[in-house]
Design a protein around this motif. Structure first.
Motif, mmCIF file in Angstrom:
data_model
loop_
_atom_site.group_PDB
_atom_site.id
_atom_site.type_symbol
_atom_site.label_atom_id
_atom_site.label_comp_id
_atom_site.label_asym_id
_atom_site.label_seq_id
_atom_site.Cartn_x
_atom_site.Cartn_y
_atom_site.Cartn_z
ATOM 1 N N THR A 1 79.361 9.026 37.241
ATOM 2 C CA THR A 1 79.394 9.302 35.896
ATOM 3 C C THR A 1 79.146 10.755 35.662
ATOM 4 O O THR A 1 79.770 11.430 35.085
ATOM 5 C CB THR A 1 77.856 8.742 35.328
ATOM 6 O OG1 THR A 1 78.106 7.331 35.548
ATOM 7 C CG2 THR A 1 77.843 9.079 33.419
ATOM 8 N N LEU B 1 75.582 8.548 29.589
ATOM 9 C CA LEU B 1 74.160 8.145 30.157
ATOM 10 C C LEU B 1 73.629 6.701 29.225
ATOM 11 O O LEU B 1 73.393 5.804 29.693
ATOM 12 C CB LEU B 1 73.307 9.133 30.103
ATOM 13 C CG LEU B 1 72.220 9.268 31.353
ATOM 14 C CD1 LEU B 1 72.739 9.248 32.558
ATOM 15 C CD2 LEU B 1 71.111 10.227 31.092
ATOM 16 N N PHE C 1 75.837 6.143 38.627
ATOM 17 C CA PHE C 1 75.478 7.612 38.064
ATOM 18 C C PHE C 1 76.185 8.406 38.787
ATOM 19 O O PHE C 1 76.506 9.640 38.186
ATOM 20 C CB PHE C 1 73.846 7.699 38.175
ATOM 21 C CG PHE C 1 73.201 6.568 36.883
ATOM 22 C CD1 PHE C 1 73.345 7.072 35.597
ATOM 23 C CD2 PHE C 1 72.675 5.415 37.364
ATOM 24 C CE1 PHE C 1 72.930 6.419 34.611
ATOM 25 C CE2 PHE C 1 72.304 4.678 36.077
ATOM 26 C CZ PHE C 1 72.334 5.186 34.929
#
Lengths: 167, 432
Positions: B414, B320, B411
């Motif tokens: 991820t 992140l 994201f």
């Protein structure tokens, strides 16, 4: 300002430099094609193809840096200098290039020594002295100094910034 | 951090901020470091030349550049456009959907976002803005956003560079990009559906189903290229470098002999163009070699790893933080520099935290593709703004929803590593 005749000469030299660059790139491409063909069509891989490709790769990069890619075409950070007034812009650009040229000028004797030293060693397959395989690096270093000097004396059009083709 | 290292950074950052070439600025910084630490100046040449000479996988980069240039000089972009049009034109906002679909198809053949933008991207901008059907800025925004798929769906120039610095398998990275690339396309298509309804964008007359097989056959030969390329790599027949050369040869045969869209004079100019582009990318690679030599001498990566270790982040929190960091850096720096200088600094941390290097690589490359769209340093923005004659400011306004959609996909991949790793694992890749 430079005369018409010297401009024409420069243009002709640039065209030849481009043709040589295209030729070196063709060697790079063809040596890989030969490598694949030798292995799959004739079942006999050749050791020299990979080495020739590696040498041509080195030459494509530094031939281009030396003779075919103007400084302002290289990738550059473009959001600081354009914010200044035209005169300050020219001074700042020239200052950066002066530092760049100074560093390369300083390194030239060391680079020449290294290349002379590498004259004793040869590439594994083609047995080409490394001093020859790598000589184009020296040309590129000299040309970076000269190009910086030229760009300080005759700045490129500041409105056209260098955006280049890449990944 | 030694004073010499500080000087190197000052020289590099100074020259770069003053609009000097980034690659040469890195080499100059390295030279300043060698001079101050009293080392042999020849080391600069040695580090660069020996690293170049020994990195065979890097030669895939000029071959992918060449293949893309050949395809753009041929009539390939138009053929792909026709195929995408046959399928997607009939929907509301159809031409914008065609734009995205054509990028997906083209990205199976090209590894560069810029090649996608200047080839199919420009064709689609002209088609979309003909007779004022779509606002030109919107057309440019769709072309810019969809071009980012190019290096995610294999082949991919940035992933070859990542493989060089990380040691991860090029084959696994390529396969890892397939699902994220398709997700990016889907996200952009959803944005278009939403925008098309809101702004009442036009539909195209549907292409009769009877004509579609003919259009498909006209595109069949180029469509076989990804099969040759990826089939060759995954069956272990070619190295990625050889596969790239074969792809270029295939494109060349199509352009020269089958479609006769390229003559010998055109070929010479494509070769010269490819040589110049290789020099532009190559000099940044050279700068990164000498930079990384200094970083290793100064043990900077180990210190950064220690710094991260003291933060006590888990793998997810680390990813992140890296994503946020690269989204910001991507606004300021170009992809090659980031990949070759910043990524090696983070690799030891990723390894220590047990982050899979293929997952990390795909996430980083997707992140950097978003960086190509974000000002002040968004290369796709500049290139398309110049070619299409639309101010960057107008393009950015139209781009915002697309950037938001791409960040959402970033994201998602991820947090769900399987979206990246499932395909490579099917092909035999093991997470270490």
């Amino acid at each position: 300002m430079r005369s018409n005749r010297s401009t024409r000469l420069a243009e002709r030299l640039a065209r030849w430099a481009d043709l040589v660059g295209a030729g070196i790139f063709a060697v790079l491409f063809l040596s890989l094609v030969v490598q694949v063909v030798r292995r799959f069509v004739f079942g006999a891989p050749a050791a020299w193809t990979e080495e020739l490709a590696a040498i041509a790769f080195v030459w494509v990069i530094f031939w281009g840096t030396a003779f075919t890619v103007p400084l302002h075409v290289h990738v550059a950070v473009d959001f600081v200098v354009p914010r200044f007034a035209p005169f300050a812009r020219r001074v700042l650009y020239a200052l950066g290039l002066a530092v760049l040229a100074g560093c390369f000028l300083w390194a030239l004797p060391g680079i020449a020594d290294y290349l002379r030293f590498m004259g004793r060693e040869r590439t594994p397959v083609l047995e080409l002295p490394y001093s020859i395989a790598y000589s184009v690096f020296f040309a590129a270093a000299i040309m970076v100094v000269l190009r910086c000097a030229a760009a300080i004396a005759f700045p490129p059009d500041p409105a056209r910034s260098g955006e280049s083709e890449k990944a | 951090m030694s004073a010499a290292f500080g000087l190197m950074l000052a020289v590099f950052v100074g020259i770069a901020l003053l609009r000097g070439p980034i690659g040469l600025a890195m080499i100059a910084g390295g030279i300043a470091y060698l001079a101050v630490t009293g080392q042999d100046m020849g080391l600069a040449a040695e580090q660069i030349l020996n690293s170049l000479f020994g990195s065979f996988v890097l030669i895939a980069v000029p071959m992918f550049i060449f293949a893309a240039n050949v395809m753009n000089a041929g009539t390939l972009s138009e053929r792909i456009y026709a195929l995408a049009h046959a399928f997607m034109g009939r929907f509301r906002g159809g031409l914008a959907q065609v734009n995205v679909l054509a990028s997906v198809i083209f990205s199976g053949m090209s590894g560069s976002a810029i090649a996608d933008a200047v080839g199919p991207g420009m064709v689609e901008i002209e088609m979309m803005s003909k007779d004022g059907r779509y606002p030109r800025a919107f057309a440019v925004a769709v072309s810019a956003a969809s071009a980012t798929i190019g290096p995610i769906i294999p082949p991919s120039i940035p992933m070859v560079l990542y493989a060089l610095v990380s040691g991860a398998s090029v084959g696994a990275l390529f396969l890892g990009g397939v699902v994220p690339g398709l997700l990016m396309a889907a996200a952009m298509m959803l944005v278009i559906v939403w925008t098309a309804r809101r702004r009442n964008f036009p539909m195209e007359a549907p292409v009769p189903w009877a004509e579609i097989p003919g259009i498909f056959i006209r595109t069949l030969l180029p469509l076989l290229m990804p099969v040759v390329l990826l089939g060759g790599i995954y069956s272990g027949v070619f190295t990625p470098t050889e596969a790239a050369a074969v792809a270029a040869l295939y494109a060349l045969v199509l352009a020269l002999f089958v479609y006769r869209a390229l003559d010998w004079k055109g070929l010479v100019s494509v070769l010269a163009d490819s040589a110049r582009s290789t020099a532009v990318v190559g000099i940044i690679i050279c700068g990164a070699f000498i930079f990384n030599y200094v970083l290793a001498t100064e043990q900077i990566p180990a210190r950064i790893a220690d710094g991260f270790a003291s933060l006590d982040l888990g793998p997810l929190a680390f990813l992140l933080v890296v994503n946020l960091l690269f989204l910001v850096l991507g606004c300021l720096l170009d992809t090659t520099t980031l990949l070759l200088v910043m990524v090696p600094l983070l690799l030891p941390v990723a390894k220590a935290l047990g982050v899979d290097l293929v997952h990390f690589g795909v996430v980083i490359v997707v992140n950097m593709m978003i960086g190509l769209l974000t000002p002040p340093y968004g290369v796709l923005l500049f290139v398309l703004s110049g070619l299409a004659g639309v101010p960057v400011k107008d393009i950015v306004r139209e781009l915002l929803p697309f950037i938001a959609a791409l960040i959402a996909v970033l994201f998602l991949i991820t947090f769900v590593p399987s979206l990246v790793l499932a395909l490579p694992e099917l092909a035999g890749y093991f997470r270490p």
